[in-house]
Design a protein around this motif. Structure first.
Motif, PDB file in Angstrom:
ATOM      1  N   VAL A 134       0.860  -1.192   0.000  1.00 64.19           N
ATOM      2  CA  VAL A 134       0.000   0.000   0.000  1.00 64.19           C
ATOM      3  C   VAL A 134       0.896   1.241   0.000  1.00 64.19           C
ATOM      4  O   VAL A 134       2.066   1.166   0.390  1.00 64.19           O
ATOM      5  N   LEU A 135       0.327   2.350  -0.450  1.00 65.85           N
ATOM      6  CA  LEU A 135       1.010   3.635  -0.309  1.00 65.85           C
ATOM      7  C   LEU A 135       0.477   4.263   0.965  1.00 65.85           C
ATOM      8  O   LEU A 135      -0.734   4.484   1.087  1.00 65.85           O
ATOM      9  N   ASP A 136       1.364   4.518   1.930  1.00 68.60           N
ATOM     10  CA  ASP A 136       0.867   5.030   3.218  1.00 68.60           C
ATOM     11  C   ASP A 136       0.697   6.553   3.178  1.00 68.60           C
ATOM     12  O   ASP A 136       0.982   7.201   2.167  1.00 68.60           O
ATOM     13  N   GLY A 137       0.219   7.103   4.282  1.00 69.02           N
ATOM     14  CA  GLY A 137      -0.105   8.529   4.347  1.00 69.02           C
ATOM     15  C   GLY A 137       1.107   9.435   4.155  1.00 69.02           C
ATOM     16  O   GLY A 137       0.968  10.613   3.812  1.00 69.02           O
ATOM     17  N   ASP A 138       2.308   8.891   4.372  1.00 72.45           N
ATOM     18  CA  ASP A 138       3.524   9.687   4.173  1.00 72.45           C
ATOM     19  C   ASP A 138       4.095   9.527   2.775  1.00 72.45           C
ATOM     20  O   ASP A 138       5.191  10.001   2.484  1.00 72.45           O
ATOM     21  N   GLY A 139       3.372   8.785   1.936  1.00 71.86           N
ATOM     22  CA  GLY A 139       3.836   8.625   0.559  1.00 71.86           C
ATOM     23  C   GLY A 139       4.862   7.525   0.374  1.00 71.86           C
ATOM     24  O   GLY A 139       5.559   7.491  -0.640  1.00 71.86           O
ATOM     25  N   HIS A 140       4.949   6.613   1.336  1.00 70.07           N
ATOM     26  CA  HIS A 140       5.873   5.483   1.191  1.00 70.07           C
ATOM     27  C   HIS A 140       5.112   4.214   0.866  1.00 70.07           C
ATOM     28  O   HIS A 140       4.027   3.974   1.400  1.00 70.07           O
ATOM     29  N   ILE A 141       5.716   3.366   0.033  1.00 71.96           N
ATOM     30  CA  ILE A 141       5.142   2.042  -0.197  1.00 71.96           C
ATOM     31  C   ILE A 141       5.541   1.174   0.992  1.00 71.96           C
ATOM     32  O   ILE A 141       6.716   1.094   1.347  1.00 71.96           O
ATOM     33  N   VAL A 142       4.536   0.567   1.608  1.00 72.12           N
ATOM     34  CA  VAL A 142       4.807  -0.289   2.770  1.00 72.12           C
ATOM     35  C   VAL A 142       4.041  -1.603   2.621  1.00 72.12           C
ATOM     36  O   VAL A 142       3.093  -1.712   1.840  1.00 72.12           O
ATOM     37  N   VAL A 143       4.490  -2.593   3.390  1.00 75.31           N
ATOM     38  CA  VAL A 143       3.849  -3.899   3.424  1.00 75.31           C
ATOM     39  C   VAL A 143       2.866  -3.927   4.595  1.00 75.31           C
ATOM     40  O   VAL A 143       3.174  -3.432   5.677  1.00 75.31           O
ATOM     41  N   GLU A 144       1.686  -4.487   4.337  1.00 68.56           N
ATOM     42  CA  GLU A 144       0.705  -4.663   5.416  1.00 68.56           C
ATOM     43  C   GLU A 144       0.118  -6.050   5.319  1.00 68.56           C
ATOM     44  O   GLU A 144       0.195  -6.687   4.268  1.00 68.56           O
ATOM     45  N   LYS A 145      -0.485  -6.521   6.396  1.00 71.63           N
ATOM     46  CA  LYS A 145      -1.299  -7.720   6.269  1.00 71.63           C
ATOM     47  C   LYS A 145      -2.647  -7.495   6.924  1.00 71.63           C
ATOM     48  O   LYS A 145      -2.768  -6.701   7.857  1.00 71.63           O
ATOM     49  N   THR A 146      -3.662  -8.149   6.389  1.00 74.10           N
ATOM     50  CA  THR A 146      -5.010  -8.042   6.933  1.00 74.10           C
ATOM     51  C   THR A 146      -5.583  -9.451   7.102  1.00 74.10           C
ATOM     52  O   THR A 146      -5.169 -10.381   6.421  1.00 74.10           O
ATOM     53  N   ALA A 147      -6.548  -9.556   8.017  1.00 76.49           N
ATOM     54  CA  ALA A 147      -7.173 -10.853   8.293  1.00 76.49           C
ATOM     55  C   ALA A 147      -8.493 -10.973   7.544  1.00 76.49           C
ATOM     56  O   ALA A 147      -9.161  -9.973   7.257  1.00 76.49           O
ATOM     57  N   ASN A 148      -8.852 -12.211   7.251  1.00 74.84           N
ATOM     58  CA  ASN A 148     -10.158 -12.513   6.640  1.00 74.84           C
ATOM     59  C   ASN A 148     -10.356 -11.692   5.358  1.00 74.84           C
ATOM     60  O   ASN A 148      -9.511 -11.708   4.497  1.00 74.84           O
ATOM     61  N   GLN A 149     -11.490 -10.973   5.251  1.00 73.95           N
ATOM     62  CA  GLN A 149     -11.702 -10.134   4.061  1.00 73.95           C
ATOM     63  C   GLN A 149     -11.570  -8.654   4.420  1.00 73.95           C
ATOM     64  O   GLN A 149     -12.178  -7.798   3.772  1.00 73.95           O
ATOM     65  N   ASP A 150     -10.783  -8.357   5.421  1.00 77.87           N
ATOM     66  CA  ASP A 150     -10.526  -6.957   5.744  1.00 77.87           C
ATOM     67  C   ASP A 150      -9.544  -6.376   4.736  1.00 77.87           C
ATOM     68  O   ASP A 150      -8.627  -7.058   4.285  1.00 77.87           O
ATOM     69  N   LEU A 151      -9.762  -5.105   4.396  1.00 73.41           N
ATOM     70  CA  LEU A 151      -8.904  -4.413   3.431  1.00 73.41           C
ATOM     71  C   LEU A 151      -8.337  -3.159   4.076  1.00 73.41           C
ATOM     72  O   LEU A 151      -8.992  -2.562   4.941  1.00 73.41           O
ATOM     73  N   PRO A 152      -7.162  -2.723   3.622  1.00 72.96           N
ATOM     74  CA  PRO A 152      -6.606  -1.473   4.159  1.00 72.96           C
ATOM     75  C   PRO A 152      -7.585  -0.301   4.071  1.00 72.96           C
ATOM     76  O   PRO A 152      -7.603   0.566   4.941  1.00 72.96           O
ATOM     77  N   ILE A 153      -8.423  -0.271   3.023  1.00 69.25           N
ATOM     78  CA  ILE A 153      -9.365   0.846   2.869  1.00 69.25           C
ATOM     79  C   ILE A 153     -10.335   0.920   4.050  1.00 69.25           C
ATOM     80  O   ILE A 153     -10.802   1.994   4.415  1.00 69.25           O
ATOM     81  N   MET A 154     -10.600  -0.209   4.690  1.00 69.08           N
ATOM     82  CA  MET A 154     -11.512  -0.198   5.843  1.00 69.08           C
ATOM     83  C   MET A 154     -10.850   0.465   7.053  1.00 69.08           C
ATOM     84  O   MET A 154     -11.527   0.891   7.979  1.00 69.08           O
ATOM     85  N   ALA A 155      -9.524   0.523   7.029  1.00 73.02           N
ATOM     86  CA  ALA A 155      -8.796   1.163   8.128  1.00 73.02           C
ATOM     87  C   ALA A 155      -8.318   2.552   7.699  1.00 73.02           C
ATOM     88  O   ALA A 155      -7.443   3.142   8.319  1.00 73.02           O
ATOM     89  N   GLY A 156      -8.905   3.062   6.615  1.00 79.55           N
ATOM     90  CA  GLY A 156      -8.633   4.442   6.225  1.00 79.55           C
ATOM     91  C   GLY A 156      -7.595   4.625   5.127  1.00 79.55           C
ATOM     92  O   GLY A 156      -7.310   5.741   4.745  1.00 79.55           O
ATOM     93  N   ASN A 157      -7.004   3.533   4.627  1.00 75.83           N
ATOM     94  CA  ASN A 157      -6.036   3.706   3.541  1.00 75.83           C
ATOM     95  C   ASN A 157      -6.577   3.181   2.214  1.00 75.83           C
ATOM     96  O   ASN A 157      -6.633   1.976   1.997  1.00 75.83           O
ATOM     97  N   PRO A 158      -6.985   4.087   1.315  1.00 74.19           N
ATOM     98  CA  PRO A 158      -7.566   3.664   0.041  1.00 74.19           C
ATOM     99  C   PRO A 158      -6.494   3.267  -0.984  1.00 74.19           C
ATOM    100  O   PRO A 158      -6.825   2.767  -2.053  1.00 74.19           O
ATOM    101  N   ASN A 159      -5.217   3.521  -0.671  1.00 73.56           N
ATOM    102  CA  ASN A 159      -4.164   3.354  -1.683  1.00 73.56           C
ATOM    103  C   ASN A 159      -3.598   1.934  -1.702  1.00 73.56           C
ATOM    104  O   ASN A 159      -2.444   1.692  -1.382  1.00 73.56           O
TER     105      ASN A 159
END
Ligand code: MN
Length: 205
Positions: A134-159
Protein backbone atom coordinates in the motif's frame (compact mmCIF):
# COMPACT_ATOMS: atom_id res chain seq x y z
CA UNK A 1 -24.83 -3.62 -9.32
CA UNK A 2 -21.27 -4.76 -8.85
CA UNK A 3 -19.53 -7.04 -11.33
CA UNK A 4 -16.48 -9.21 -11.12
CA UNK A 5 -13.49 -7.69 -12.84
CA UNK A 6 -13.10 -8.89 -16.43
CA UNK A 7 -10.12 -11.20 -16.83
CA UNK A 8 -8.00 -10.46 -19.88
CA UNK A 9 -6.30 -13.85 -19.53
CA UNK A 10 -7.66 -17.39 -19.46
CA UNK A 11 -7.92 -19.63 -16.43
CA UNK A 12 -5.17 -21.92 -17.71
CA UNK A 13 -2.76 -19.19 -18.70
CA UNK A 14 -1.13 -18.77 -15.30
CA UNK A 15 0.10 -22.38 -15.30
CA UNK A 16 2.31 -23.69 -13.85
CA UNK A 17 2.38 -20.95 -11.21
CA UNK A 18 -1.35 -20.91 -10.48
CA UNK A 19 -3.20 -24.00 -11.68
CA UNK A 20 -6.32 -23.94 -13.84
CA UNK A 21 -8.69 -25.59 -11.36
CA UNK A 22 -7.69 -23.15 -8.62
CA UNK A 23 -8.29 -20.20 -10.95
CA UNK A 24 -11.67 -21.54 -12.08
CA UNK A 25 -12.84 -22.30 -8.57
CA UNK A 26 -11.49 -19.08 -7.14
CA UNK A 27 -13.05 -16.80 -9.76
CA UNK A 28 -16.23 -18.68 -10.71
CA UNK A 29 -17.18 -19.87 -7.22
CA UNK A 30 -15.51 -17.91 -4.43
CA UNK A 31 -15.37 -14.49 -6.06
CA UNK A 32 -18.74 -14.94 -7.76
CA UNK A 33 -20.32 -15.70 -4.38
CA UNK A 34 -18.79 -12.67 -2.65
CA UNK A 35 -20.04 -10.52 -5.53
CA UNK A 36 -23.58 -11.91 -5.41
CA UNK A 37 -23.79 -11.58 -1.62
CA UNK A 38 -22.35 -8.04 -1.66
CA UNK A 39 -24.95 -6.97 -4.24
CA UNK A 40 -27.75 -8.43 -2.12
CA UNK A 41 -26.64 -6.51 0.97
CA UNK A 42 -26.13 -3.22 -0.89
CA UNK A 43 -29.63 -3.59 -2.34
CA UNK A 44 -30.96 -3.22 1.22
CA UNK A 45 -29.14 0.11 1.78
CA UNK A 46 -30.61 2.90 -0.42
CA UNK A 47 -27.90 5.38 0.60
CA UNK A 48 -25.28 3.11 -1.00
CA UNK A 49 -27.10 2.42 -4.28
CA UNK A 50 -25.14 4.91 -6.36
CA UNK A 51 -21.85 4.52 -4.47
CA UNK A 52 -18.64 2.77 -5.46
CA UNK A 53 -17.40 -0.29 -3.60
CA UNK A 54 -14.49 1.82 -2.37
CA UNK A 55 -16.88 4.40 -0.93
CA UNK A 56 -19.05 1.75 0.70
CA UNK A 57 -16.11 -0.07 2.29
CA UNK A 58 -14.76 3.14 3.76
CA UNK A 59 -18.21 4.10 5.15
CA UNK A 60 -19.38 0.79 6.62
CA UNK A 61 -20.28 2.63 9.84
CA UNK A 62 -23.09 4.41 7.96
CA UNK A 63 -24.87 1.12 7.20
CA UNK A 64 -27.52 -0.36 9.49
CA UNK A 65 -25.64 -2.18 12.29
CA UNK A 66 -27.01 -5.60 11.36
CA UNK A 67 -25.64 -5.30 7.81
CA UNK A 68 -22.12 -4.13 8.67
CA UNK A 69 -20.52 -7.52 9.21
CA UNK A 70 -21.89 -8.74 5.89
CA UNK A 71 -20.63 -5.65 4.08
CA UNK A 72 -17.19 -6.10 5.57
CA UNK A 73 -16.92 -9.79 4.66
CA UNK A 74 -18.77 -9.90 1.33
CA UNK A 75 -17.81 -6.41 0.16
CA UNK A 76 -14.23 -6.97 1.28
CA UNK A 77 -14.19 -10.26 -0.60
CA UNK A 78 -15.66 -8.61 -3.68
CA UNK A 79 -13.14 -5.77 -3.90
CA UNK A 80 -10.06 -7.67 -2.72
CA UNK A 81 -10.61 -10.27 -5.45
CA UNK A 82 -11.14 -7.64 -8.12
CA UNK A 83 -7.78 -6.21 -7.13
CA UNK A 84 -6.10 -9.62 -6.85
CA UNK A 85 -7.31 -11.03 -10.17
CA UNK A 86 -6.50 -7.84 -12.01
CA UNK A 87 -2.99 -7.90 -10.52
CA UNK A 88 -2.19 -11.17 -12.29
CA UNK A 89 -0.96 -11.70 -15.81
CA UNK A 90 0.45 -14.58 -17.82
CA UNK A 91 2.80 -12.14 -19.53
CA UNK A 92 5.54 -12.51 -17.01
CA UNK A 93 5.59 -9.05 -15.55
CA UNK A 94 9.20 -9.61 -14.59
CA UNK A 95 10.14 -6.84 -12.27
CA UNK A 96 8.79 -3.32 -11.91
CA UNK A 97 10.04 -0.56 -14.17
CA UNK A 98 10.00 3.21 -14.21
CA UNK A 99 8.56 5.16 -11.33
CA UNK A 100 7.37 2.05 -9.48
CA UNK A 101 10.87 0.58 -9.60
CA UNK A 102 12.41 3.82 -8.30
CA UNK A 103 9.83 4.06 -5.53
CA UNK A 104 10.43 0.46 -4.44
CA UNK A 105 14.19 1.08 -4.38
CA UNK A 106 13.65 4.24 -2.38
CA UNK A 107 11.33 2.67 0.17
CA UNK A 108 12.83 -0.84 0.47
CA UNK A 109 16.37 -0.55 -0.86
CA UNK A 110 15.76 -3.08 -3.65
CA UNK A 111 13.13 -5.18 -5.37
CA UNK A 112 14.51 -8.28 -3.65
CA UNK A 113 14.14 -6.70 -0.22
CA UNK A 114 10.52 -5.71 -0.99
CA UNK A 115 9.82 -9.25 -2.22
CA UNK A 116 11.37 -10.63 0.96
CA UNK A 117 9.21 -8.43 3.20
CA UNK A 118 6.00 -8.96 1.21
CA UNK A 119 6.58 -12.74 1.13
CA UNK A 120 7.29 -12.80 4.86
CA UNK A 121 4.04 -10.95 5.51
CA UNK A 122 2.10 -13.33 3.23
CA UNK A 123 3.62 -16.36 4.90
CA UNK A 124 2.83 -15.14 8.40
CA UNK A 125 -0.82 -14.10 8.03
CA UNK A 126 -2.34 -16.42 10.63
CA UNK A 127 -5.32 -18.16 9.11
CA UNK A 128 -6.97 -16.43 6.15
CA UNK A 129 -6.20 -13.00 4.82
CA UNK A 130 -3.99 -10.93 2.56
CA UNK A 131 -0.56 -9.38 2.37
CA UNK A 132 -0.51 -5.99 0.68
CA UNK A 133 1.63 -3.32 -0.83
CA UNK A 134 0.00 0.00 0.00
CA UNK A 135 1.01 3.63 -0.31
CA UNK A 136 0.87 5.03 3.22
CA UNK A 137 -0.10 8.53 4.35
CA UNK A 138 3.52 9.69 4.17
CA UNK A 139 3.84 8.62 0.56
CA UNK A 140 5.87 5.48 1.19
CA UNK A 141 5.14 2.04 -0.20
CA UNK A 142 4.81 -0.29 2.77
CA UNK A 143 3.85 -3.90 3.42
CA UNK A 144 0.70 -4.66 5.42
CA UNK A 145 -1.30 -7.72 6.27
CA UNK A 146 -5.01 -8.04 6.93
CA UNK A 147 -7.17 -10.85 8.29
CA UNK A 148 -10.16 -12.51 6.64
CA UNK A 149 -11.70 -10.13 4.06
CA UNK A 150 -10.53 -6.96 5.74
CA UNK A 151 -8.90 -4.41 3.43
CA UNK A 152 -6.61 -1.47 4.16
CA UNK A 153 -9.37 0.85 2.87
CA UNK A 154 -11.51 -0.20 5.84
CA UNK A 155 -8.80 1.16 8.13
CA UNK A 156 -8.63 4.44 6.22
CA UNK A 157 -6.04 3.71 3.54
CA UNK A 158 -7.57 3.66 0.04
CA UNK A 159 -4.16 3.35 -1.68
CA UNK A 160 -4.10 -0.42 -2.12
CA UNK A 161 -1.45 -1.24 -4.72
CA UNK A 162 -1.29 -5.05 -4.60
CA UNK A 163 -2.96 -7.81 -2.62
CA UNK A 164 -1.63 -11.34 -2.28
CA UNK A 165 -4.53 -13.62 -1.39
CA UNK A 166 -3.36 -16.20 1.15
CA UNK A 167 -6.70 -17.83 1.87
CA UNK A 168 -6.23 -21.59 1.48
CA UNK A 169 -8.65 -21.53 -1.48
CA UNK A 170 -6.00 -19.54 -3.39
CA UNK A 171 -3.46 -22.36 -3.29
CA UNK A 172 -4.57 -25.51 -1.50
CA UNK A 173 -5.49 -27.60 -4.57
CA UNK A 174 -1.95 -27.33 -5.92
CA UNK A 175 0.28 -26.55 -2.98
CA UNK A 176 -1.67 -28.15 -0.12
CA UNK A 177 -0.28 -26.78 3.16
CA UNK A 178 2.80 -25.22 1.53
CA UNK A 179 1.73 -21.58 1.42
CA UNK A 180 5.30 -20.37 0.93
CA UNK A 181 5.53 -22.30 -2.36
CA UNK A 182 2.43 -20.51 -3.63
CA UNK A 183 3.75 -17.13 -2.51
CA UNK A 184 7.02 -17.76 -4.35
CA UNK A 185 5.08 -18.89 -7.44
CA UNK A 186 2.70 -15.95 -7.51
CA UNK A 187 5.58 -13.52 -8.01
CA UNK A 188 5.94 -15.00 -11.51
CA UNK A 189 2.49 -13.80 -12.53
CA UNK A 190 2.20 -10.38 -10.89
CA UNK A 191 1.42 -7.66 -13.41
CA UNK A 192 3.67 -4.87 -12.19
CA UNK A 193 2.20 -2.54 -14.82
CA UNK A 194 -1.12 -2.70 -12.94
CA UNK A 195 0.63 -1.95 -9.68
CA UNK A 196 2.39 0.99 -11.35
CA UNK A 197 -0.96 2.35 -12.62
CA UNK A 198 -2.42 2.18 -9.10
CA UNK A 199 0.65 3.94 -7.71
CA UNK A 200 0.24 6.77 -10.22
CA UNK A 201 -3.41 7.21 -9.26
CA UNK A 202 -2.56 7.07 -5.53
CA UNK A 203 0.17 9.67 -5.86
CA UNK A 204 -2.17 12.05 -7.73
CA UNK A 205 -4.83 11.84 -5.01
MN1 MN B 1 -9.56 -15.59 -2.51
Amino acid sequence: MFHQVFLDYSFNSLEPYIDTLTMETHYLKHHATYTKNFNEIVKKIPAFHDKSAEYILSHIGEAPPELREGLRNQGGGYLAHNLYFSSLSPHDGGIPEGMLASKINEDFGSFDEMKKQLSAAANTVFGSGYAWLVLDGDGHIVVEKTANQDLPIMAGNPNMLLPIDVWEHAYYLKHKNLRADYVEAVFNVIDWNKVAERLEVAIRL
